[in-house]
Design an enzyme around this catalytic site. Structure first.
Site, mmCIF file in Angstrom:
data_model
loop_
_atom_site.group_PDB
_atom_site.id
_atom_site.type_symbol
_atom_site.label_atom_id
_atom_site.label_comp_id
_atom_site.label_asym_id
_atom_site.label_seq_id
_atom_site.Cartn_x
_atom_site.Cartn_y
_atom_site.Cartn_z
ATOM 1 C CE LYS A 28 14.640 10.063 38.611
ATOM 2 N NZ LYS A 28 13.221 10.464 38.573
ATOM 3 C CB THR A 41 13.838 11.101 34.770
ATOM 4 O OG1 THR A 41 12.775 11.007 35.703
ATOM 5 C CG2 THR A 41 13.545 12.181 33.739
ATOM 6 N NE ARG A 74 47.718 39.560 47.687
ATOM 7 C CZ ARG A 74 46.824 39.762 46.728
ATOM 8 N NH1 ARG A 74 45.836 40.612 46.913
ATOM 9 N NH2 ARG A 74 46.922 39.125 45.576
ATOM 10 C CD GLN A 95 43.809 39.301 38.654
ATOM 11 O OE1 GLN A 95 44.444 39.166 39.710
ATOM 12 N NE2 GLN A 95 42.957 40.283 38.457
ATOM 13 C CG HIS A 116 39.617 39.993 49.894
ATOM 14 N ND1 HIS A 116 40.598 40.151 48.940
ATOM 15 C CD2 HIS A 116 38.442 40.177 49.239
ATOM 16 C CE1 HIS A 116 40.032 40.435 47.765
ATOM 17 N NE2 HIS A 116 38.729 40.450 47.924
HETATM 18 O O1 URC Z 1 45.258 39.389 43.338
HETATM 19 C C1 URC Z 1 44.480 40.354 43.278
HETATM 20 N N1 URC Z 1 43.937 40.680 42.072
HETATM 21 C C2 URC Z 1 43.072 41.737 41.929
HETATM 22 O O2 URC Z 1 42.587 42.020 40.808
HETATM 23 C C3 URC Z 1 42.740 42.461 43.092
HETATM 24 N N2 URC Z 1 41.924 43.517 43.317
HETATM 25 C C4 URC Z 1 41.972 43.782 44.646
HETATM 26 O O3 URC Z 1 41.296 44.673 45.223
HETATM 27 N N3 URC Z 1 42.816 42.918 45.270
HETATM 28 C C5 URC Z 1 43.312 42.082 44.326
HETATM 29 N N4 URC Z 1 44.175 41.032 44.389
#
Ligand code: URC
Length: 310
Positions: A15, A66, A184, A231, A259
């Protein structure tokens, strides 16, 4: 024409999304039980085992309905309490595997939603709550015979840094239009899932305290790293957890790059020194990584049924 017998492959059933709200009335030192607590979960129970006859012949003699699984969720909330999603799901798993010999394992999943007490007359109210929208706690417990896998996590944890983030040095080809930036907005909605070590699971853990620790470490690392890429932030977040919480074997993160584009106000004769942004909702970068301890064996069975991570 293909040949060979047609046979049943991997299967599981149960379930999904049993919405469970458990009110607790724990008496205080004076025995007064007017102060309530609330545990609010969405629980899915799925069994794995010998269900071949049902699939191939319609023989339901081994099918734990279930509906029965759903009822067990609610009855166990009363009989055993919830305490933590990890503990609750583990208890469910023990029950189904222990009760029905042909049930060899299964998968039990929960989301947990947090409620805060409403402050009334300056005091936290005894039984009035407001949903805390910060993040959703997640958990998947799986059993394979006597082996137990506990993966805890969170999702929809939206965070933003208004500075302290750069992105430059990436390769440029004829399709590259993105400019370098040394300042940014960095924003994301963190999904994370971490697997507890088998030894830690066997020792009995304070899952609620560990959850709070891991969440706080993720947030702190996001805030503190001067980021050169999302990353890098993700790796730092996972690394902080593995460095501080020995009970965690590995952690997976999945983070959309939300973004924020600086709006060009020059047509209106206005400058824009990182003050006015367009918050785009799509498309978004999607950054996913596993952060692990070198030498720790992978445990694919713990992750097999958990989508959305690398
Ligand atoms: O932190 C980011 N990693 C990316 O791989 C990436 N690619 C992108 O266009 N902007 C960003 N910003």
């Amino acid at each position: 024409m293909a040949t060979g017998d047609i046979v049943l492959g991997p299967n599981q059933y149960g379930k999904a999304e049993c919405r469970l709200v458990r009110i607790t009335r724990d008496p205080d030192a004076a025995g007064d039980a007017t102060r309530h607590g609330i545990e609010d979960l969405n629980v899915t129970s799925q069994l794995r085992g010998d269900f071949e006859a049902c699939h191939t012949e319609g023989d339901n003699s081994q099918v734990v309905a279930t509906d029965t699984q759903k009822n067990t969720v609610y009855a166990f909330a009363k009989e055993h309490g919830v305490h933590s999603p990890e503990q609750f799901l583990t208890t469910l798993g023990e029950h189904f595997v222990g009760e029905f010999p042909w049930v060899h394992g299964g998968r039990w999943e929960a989301e947990q939603y947090t409620w805060d007490r409403i402050v009334a007359d300056g005091d936290p109210h005894d039984h009035a709550f407001v949903r805390a929208g910060r993040e959703t706690r997640t958990c998947v417990v799986q059993r394979d015979g006597d082996e137990l896998f506990v993966v805890s996590g969170l999702k929809d944890c939206t965070v933003l840094k208004s500075t302290g983030s750069e992105f430059h040095g990436f390769p440029r080809d004829r399709y590259t239009t993105l400019g370098d930036t040394t300042d940014r907005i960095l924003a994301t909605s963190v999904s994370a899932a971490w697997r507890y070590t088998p030894a830690a699971v066997a020792s009995g853990l304070d899952y609620n305290a560990l959850y709070a620790d891991v969440r706080d470490l993720l947030l702190e690392a996001f805030a503190q790293l001067h980021s050169l890429a999302l990353q890098q932030s993700i790796f730092a977040m996972g690394k902080a957890v593995l460095e501080q919480v020995e009970e965690v074997a590995e952690i997976k993160l999945s983070c959309p790059n939300k973004h924020h584009f600086l709006v060009d106000l020059a047509p209106f004769g206005l400058d824009n020194d990182h003050e006015v942004f367009f918050a785009a909702d799509r498309p978004y970068g999607l950054i996913q990584a596993t952060v692990q301890r070198e030498g720790t064996p992978a445990e694919p069975r713990a992750w097999a049924s958990i989508p959305g991570f690398a």
